[in-house]
Write an enzyme that holds these catalytic residues in place. Sequence first.
Site, PDB file in Angstrom:
ATOM      1  N   LYS A  22      21.933   2.315 -16.352  1.00 32.41           N
ATOM      2  CA  LYS A  22      23.098   3.194 -16.535  1.00 32.41           C
ATOM      3  C   LYS A  22      24.290   2.695 -15.718  1.00 32.41           C
ATOM      4  O   LYS A  22      25.397   2.573 -16.234  1.00 32.41           O
ATOM      5  CB  LYS A  22      22.730   4.615 -16.096  1.00 32.41           C
ATOM      6  CG  LYS A  22      23.914   5.525 -15.875  1.00 32.41           C
ATOM      7  CD  LYS A  22      23.501   6.932 -15.555  1.00 32.41           C
ATOM      8  CE  LYS A  22      23.597   7.358 -14.121  1.00 32.41           C
ATOM      9  NZ  LYS A  22      24.870   7.282 -13.433  1.00 32.41           N
ATOM     10  N   ASN A  23      24.053   2.397 -14.451  1.00 31.96           N
ATOM     11  CA  ASN A  23      25.183   2.049 -13.586  1.00 31.96           C
ATOM     12  C   ASN A  23      25.725   0.654 -13.858  1.00 31.96           C
ATOM     13  O   ASN A  23      26.757   0.276 -13.329  1.00 31.96           O
ATOM     14  CB  ASN A  23      24.796   2.189 -12.109  1.00 31.96           C
ATOM     15  CG  ASN A  23      24.643   3.650 -11.716  1.00 31.96           C
ATOM     16  OD1 ASN A  23      24.943   4.547 -12.511  1.00 31.96           O
ATOM     17  ND2 ASN A  23      24.170   3.901 -10.510  1.00 31.96           N
ATOM     18  N   CYS A 116      31.705  16.366  -7.376  1.00 31.02           N
ATOM     19  CA  CYS A 116      30.591  16.615  -8.280  1.00 31.02           C
ATOM     20  C   CYS A 116      29.439  17.178  -7.487  1.00 31.02           C
ATOM     21  O   CYS A 116      29.586  17.501  -6.312  1.00 31.02           O
ATOM     22  CB  CYS A 116      30.198  15.358  -9.030  1.00 31.02           C
ATOM     23  SG  CYS A 116      29.378  14.192  -7.969  1.00 31.02           S
ATOM     24  N   ARG A 121      33.396  12.966  -3.357  1.00 38.24           N
ATOM     25  CA  ARG A 121      33.648  11.714  -4.068  1.00 38.24           C
ATOM     26  C   ARG A 121      35.137  11.411  -4.273  1.00 38.24           C
ATOM     27  O   ARG A 121      35.644  11.393  -5.402  1.00 38.24           O
ATOM     28  CB  ARG A 121      32.883  11.694  -5.382  1.00 38.24           C
ATOM     29  CG  ARG A 121      31.399  11.892  -5.147  1.00 38.24           C
ATOM     30  CD  ARG A 121      30.579  11.735  -6.367  1.00 38.24           C
ATOM     31  NE  ARG A 121      30.108  10.386  -6.571  1.00 38.24           N
ATOM     32  CZ  ARG A 121      29.236  10.045  -7.487  1.00 38.24           C
ATOM     33  NH1 ARG A 121      28.750  10.953  -8.297  1.00 38.24           N
ATOM     34  NH2 ARG A 121      28.841   8.804  -7.621  1.00 38.24           N
ATOM     35  N   ASP A 309      20.318   6.705  -4.402  1.00 44.06           N
ATOM     36  CA  ASP A 309      19.808   7.238  -5.668  1.00 44.06           C
ATOM     37  C   ASP A 309      18.281   7.385  -5.670  1.00 44.06           C
ATOM     38  O   ASP A 309      17.722   8.007  -6.579  1.00 44.06           O
ATOM     39  CB  ASP A 309      20.239   6.335  -6.843  1.00 44.06           C
ATOM     40  CG  ASP A 309      21.718   6.498  -7.165  1.00 44.06           C
ATOM     41  OD1 ASP A 309      22.358   7.403  -6.602  1.00 44.06           O
ATOM     42  OD2 ASP A 309      22.243   5.708  -7.978  1.00 44.06           O
ATOM     43  N   ARG A 401      21.281  12.744 -18.026  1.00 42.68           N
ATOM     44  CA  ARG A 401      22.456  11.897 -17.791  1.00 42.68           C
ATOM     45  C   ARG A 401      22.017  10.481 -17.416  1.00 42.68           C
ATOM     46  O   ARG A 401      22.767   9.526 -17.641  1.00 42.68           O
ATOM     47  CB  ARG A 401      23.300  12.463 -16.642  1.00 42.68           C
ATOM     48  CG  ARG A 401      24.203  13.606 -17.036  1.00 42.68           C
ATOM     49  CD  ARG A 401      25.137  13.965 -15.896  1.00 42.68           C
ATOM     50  NE  ARG A 401      25.562  12.732 -15.236  1.00 42.68           N
ATOM     51  CZ  ARG A 401      25.575  12.536 -13.919  1.00 42.68           C
ATOM     52  NH1 ARG A 401      25.216  13.503 -13.098  1.00 42.68           N
ATOM     53  NH2 ARG A 401      25.966  11.388 -13.406  1.00 42.68           N
TER      54      ARG A 401
END
Length: 420
Positions: A22-23, A116, A121, A309, A401
């Site tokens: 994803k990243n 978020c 952030r 993460d 997500r």
Amino acid sequence: MGKFRIRGGRKLEGNVKVIGAKNAILPILAAVILTRKQVVLYDFPHLADVENMLLILKSIGCRIKRENSTLIIDPSDIKSWMIPDRHVKEIRSSIVMLGAVLARMKKAVITYPGGCEIGQRPINLHLQGLRQLGVVITESHGYLHCEAANMAGADIHLDYPSVGATENIMLAATCAKGRTTIRNAAKEPEITDLQNFINSMGGKVSGAGSNTIVIEGVESFHETEYTVIPDRIVAGTYLIAAAITGSEIVVENVILDHIQAVVNKLREAGCTFTPYRGKGLDAIGIKAPERLRAIEHTKTHPYPGFPTDMQALLMSALTVAEGTSIITENIFENRFKHVPELIRMGACIRTEGKVAVIQGVPVLRGAEVSAGDLRGGAALVMAGLRAEGETIIDNIRHIERGYDKLDMYLRSIGADIERI
Ligand code: UD1
């Protein structure tokens, strides 16, 4: 809104394959608009964040076709420099569109992305870097109006090796006149993947993976075909699934170097590993003991340190380890949302500021819990795999997500999990 129902206590076995990161794909999708030629991306993950990014690309004029896990994007006809609010609010990492739109259109308008689930952030480092490239940024009514008619290479020193700021500056600098140097750059593998993608279209970026990245501005880019790297956090998630359930599995399609920090920690907890280095990508076997040992202290740090993460995921495994473990979260200020939910399942955890003390318990009990953020939600899935009885996890939109069909992949190695 979906939920996961997990009946815990099953051993896992077999092989499970990791898909594209994803990243890595998110900044690569932004970089697609540097070229006016067709881009083909293989092995893209079907994720809510990726869908949102594709909607942004469509809204500014890209034509997109999909064939299974292949994306074919035609960015020849981009007309808009307005990055739509709705999607920026939905997916914070769409801020990397700013650097790419500036490179392509020489101007951009974007709404200020808010905080978020995991913290404030801010984007000050992104904006400072872009200003140093000559971008004129004015803020009004929550919008950033950016003009980049005279972008020129610069020597930029980041106060902190922010992943997003490094990517944004790299993207803008590809079309700035002359050479840009980013010092104290982020070293995450996703930055190297972005460099390799940009270079595959004719860009001149070097140094990614070290703390100094050099970008030579180029006039134009050509077409490309590219496969994104496998997701190191998804790989780590499967390793945790095996660790928490005392199982033996093989995780395929990994890059061993990228998961080293997680492997080292799980080794400390008593797991053994068999690496399989292939011609292309690697695989890794994990064998976990019946009960993990506590890990004295884990501190999250930028790559190659232990990834933030993976913090919640490691914590879920340590809830059932023998002894007391400590975790310090150094990157985000609000990343312990999973703690009260793990406690509902019988875990014994105390937090103070950025430190969590986890006293291992012999059993977790199934409960109704709610995912508060992406990785924290995945940590609850891990706890559910181990817990006695049934766990229901609400709010799994957060999990989706970042995980493509997590339930299906876990079922394929023997977990009793379904989406209801
Ligand atoms: C990326 C990852 C995310 C991961 C994080 C850290 C993506 C899409 N997301 O997020 O999964 O958890 O890296 O590895 O790739 N900061 C500032 N000012 C800035 C930018 C950042 O103060 O302008 C701070 C942040 O608040 C945070 C820290 O720096 O405390 C790290 O943030 P950053 O590396 O930028 O993370 P992201 O790119 O947002």
